[in-house]
Scaffold this motif. Sequence first.
Motif, PDB file in Angstrom:
ATOM      1  N   ALA A   4      35.855  32.927  43.565  1.00 16.21           N
ATOM      2  CA  ALA A   4      36.065  33.508  42.244  1.00 16.21           C
ATOM      3  C   ALA A   4      34.810  33.437  41.385  1.00 16.21           C
ATOM      4  N   THR A 176      40.897  42.528  40.109  1.00 16.81           N
ATOM      5  CA  THR A 176      40.029  41.684  40.921  1.00 16.81           C
ATOM      6  C   THR A 176      39.242  42.555  41.880  1.00 16.81           C
ATOM      7  N   GLN A 180      35.606  38.593  45.336  1.00 19.46           N
ATOM      8  CA  GLN A 180      36.140  37.430  44.634  1.00 19.46           C
ATOM      9  C   GLN A 180      37.245  36.724  45.418  1.00 19.46           C
TER      10      GLN A 180
END
Length: 273
Positions: A4, A176, A180
């Motif tokens: 992340a 997203t 990630q």
Amino acid sequence: MTAASRPVPATAPSPLDIDTLRTHLGPDADAFALDLRAECDSTNSVLIQRAPADDGRVPVVACELQTAGRGRRGRQWQAWSGASLTFSAMWRFPVGAPVPAGLSLVAGIAVATVLENAGVAGVELKWPNDIQVHGRKLGGILVELASARQVAAVVGIGLNLSLPGEASIPGRSDVTALDQVIDELPSREALLADLLRVQRSLFDTYANSGFAAFQGAWNQRNAYADLPVRLIGETDSLEGICLGVDVDGALRLQTDTGLRRVLAGDVSLRAAG
């Protein structure tokens, strides 16, 4: 460093290379008519407007930058050059095949399968056309009929590979990107080859057996399984508990007035509350 917190690469990846793509497709390469472009308005529109002749191959258009990419309900699909994978393929079905009912759901299963095989955990499917990872949107699917006889459909897929800059997408914390949620980002050619190959296999099964063959696979990845949801249409909305999809791909909702079945139409599914 966690996935992340991994920064977006300073340099954009190289443009899609047709020879590399064909290498990744291997013996399946001749099954596809490949068209890789630097820019177009919409990969779906290119295929629909061009109406390629049926030479036995699956026509495919992939584009680095779409200037008028579309999602469902007329929404604009945001993508960034070098940071997304956006492509469309025209799939032809025999007369009597169950098109378009369930097709976007089977396409979602194909995308989920490829992502899971690449090591992505927490892949979810949001009825009828969104790809999520742990509740955040990674990509989407747009299916449009390309034949008045309903034997051909264009399936467009867009996936976020990375998000632009530190700001990502203003006001969209629910989005997203692949870099990630995965330790090692595959090449776009390898990803596209896998997506085409798996779609071809699953659509063959779909044409022969209908959506019933995929009901369990979709429900296993249902993003809102047994949760309260709201379906928002053009003029009204409907709330209930999401019970997954039926054998024909219809969404099953347990409402205050009983069980309701909703076929994919001009609606938006959201968590209730």
